[in-house]
Write a protein that holds these residues in place. Structure first.
Motif, PDB file in Angstrom:
ATOM      1  N   LYS A  35      21.460 -40.030 -15.557  1.00  0.00           N
ATOM      2  CA  LYS A  35      22.296 -39.734 -16.777  1.00  0.00           C
ATOM      3  C   LYS A  35      21.773 -39.272 -18.289  1.00  0.00           C
ATOM      4  O   LYS A  35      22.127 -38.586 -18.858  1.00  0.00           O
ATOM      5  N   CYS A  38      20.217 -35.802 -18.195  1.00  0.00           N
ATOM      6  CA  CYS A  38      21.240 -34.778 -18.428  1.00  0.00           C
ATOM      7  C   CYS A  38      21.386 -34.047 -19.694  1.00  0.00           C
ATOM      8  O   CYS A  38      21.765 -33.099 -19.904  1.00  0.00           O
ATOM      9  N   TRP A  39      20.968 -34.966 -20.583  1.00  0.00           N
ATOM     10  CA  TRP A  39      21.148 -34.615 -22.185  1.00  0.00           C
ATOM     11  C   TRP A  39      20.219 -33.770 -22.654  1.00  0.00           C
ATOM     12  O   TRP A  39      20.354 -32.751 -23.818  1.00  0.00           O
ATOM     13  N   LEU A  41      18.399 -31.308 -20.716  1.00  0.00           N
ATOM     14  CA  LEU A  41      18.297 -30.179 -19.801  1.00  0.00           C
ATOM     15  C   LEU A  41      19.169 -28.969 -20.019  1.00  0.00           C
ATOM     16  O   LEU A  41      20.161 -29.194 -20.441  1.00  0.00           O
ATOM     17  N   ALA A  43      21.716 -25.866 -19.031  1.00  0.00           N
ATOM     18  CA  ALA A  43      22.882 -25.918 -18.543  1.00  0.00           C
ATOM     19  C   ALA A  43      22.786 -25.748 -16.805  1.00  0.00           C
ATOM     20  O   ALA A  43      23.285 -26.378 -15.964  1.00  0.00           O
ATOM     21  N   ARG A  46      21.011 -28.816 -15.403  1.00  0.00           N
ATOM     22  CA  ARG A  46      22.126 -29.944 -15.428  1.00  0.00           C
ATOM     23  C   ARG A  46      23.053 -30.054 -14.270  1.00  0.00           C
ATOM     24  O   ARG A  46      23.097 -31.189 -13.865  1.00  0.00           O
ATOM     25  N   ARG A  47      23.310 -28.848 -13.824  1.00  0.00           N
ATOM     26  CA  ARG A  47      24.247 -29.005 -12.770  1.00  0.00           C
ATOM     27  C   ARG A  47      23.594 -29.590 -11.576  1.00  0.00           C
ATOM     28  O   ARG A  47      24.162 -30.223 -10.804  1.00  0.00           O
ATOM     29  N   LEU A  50      23.551 -33.249 -12.082  1.00  0.00           N
ATOM     30  CA  LEU A  50      24.771 -33.985 -11.795  1.00  0.00           C
ATOM     31  C   LEU A  50      25.179 -34.057 -10.490  1.00  0.00           C
ATOM     32  O   LEU A  50      25.432 -35.006  -9.977  1.00  0.00           O
TER      33      LEU A  50
END
Length: 262
Positions: A35, A38-39, A41, A43, A46-47, A50
């Motif tokens: 979690k 994610c902040w 990386l 876009a 980030r997928r 996730l």
């Protein structure tokens, strides 16, 4: 959203393949790490994280549910001993060759220090009701020397019972029925029978909760079918199709269904 749902499902599936349940704290640390990652990386990365996060969530969710269910188990020292409980008949009582079988939601354990699962499976054996092996006149108003009728148990009733329980145990044969897995899936952590030698009492005629009302309706439908079609060969099959109660289908009928592919 679909990709995340598939990743969540994949994580739960991975847990099912493990030979034993893992500890939850490393999974929790991994969730916190992903979690936070994610902040920082871009876009497109980030997928991916996730999806990995969703998979770990599915894994953690399945592990938590499994550990919670396994923790609700019968204490080994109380297997085969008399335990007084109060609870509700949580399923349609199924007529068996030797008696009646039903699920029972335990609300209160009256025996000091006894630990009983929240949901158990009970049998009321006909030869135990007032027979030679477990004879009793407890709960009966019949005169001395006369046998009282077997107590009638209905879905949704609250009872005080004395039971003897054991943990689910079955053979693990290739391509055979896995009884322990079935018990875990149905949240049945103990199986046993009612001790009619001890006191038993009906406390409430109906506990008005949605699940119990559904089971009482199923019971009424079963009784109505039996009333309209008494002794007909098709009666057990209709009960199974209408209410899901297949306890009345004979072994010979099951053999026919299996051979014909029904």
């Amino acid at each position: 959203m679909i990709t995340l749902a598939l990743a969540f499902t994949a994580g739960a599936w991975v847990l099912q393949q493990l030979p034993s349940l893992p500890a939850l704290w490393p999974v929790g640390l991994l969730l916190i790490f992903l979690k936070g990652l994610c902040w920082y990386l871009p876009a497109h990365m980030r997928r991916v994280v996730l999806c990995l996060l969703a998979a770990v969530c599915g894994f953690a969710w399945a592990a938590w549910l499994a550990q919670a269910r396994l923790a609700d188990a019968l204490s080994p020292e109380w297997g085969g001993r008399d335990i007084a409980v109060v609870g509700v008949v949580a399923s349609l009582p199924e007529q068996r060759e030797r008696g009646v079988s039903f699920a029972f939601d335990v609300e209160q354990v009256l025996t000091p220090a006894a630990r009983v699962p929240n949901r158990i499976s009970l049998n009321l054996y006909r030869h135990n009701a007032f027979g030679s092996r477990d004879s009793s006149t407890a709960g009966s108003t019949s005169p001395a020397g006369k046998q009282a009728a077997m107590p009638q148990i209905h879905a949704g009733e609250r009872w005080q019972l004395t039971v003897r329980l054991k943990r689910p145990h079955g053979s693990v044969n290739p391509h055979g029925f896995d009884f322990e897995r079935w018990a875990l899936e149905n949240d049945l952590q103990a199986f046993g029978y009612i001790r009619t030698r001890s006191e038993y009492r009906r406390l409430d005629d109906m506990v008005w909760r949605p699940a119990y009302v559904v089971e009482r309706v199923r019971e009424h439908l079963n009784a109505r079918i039996a009333q309209v079609l008494p002794g007909r060969p098709a009666m057990p099959l209709l009960q199974a199709l209408v209410t899901g109660d297949d306890s009345g289908i004979t072994t010979a009928d099951w053999d026919v269904f299996l051979r014909s592919g029904v």
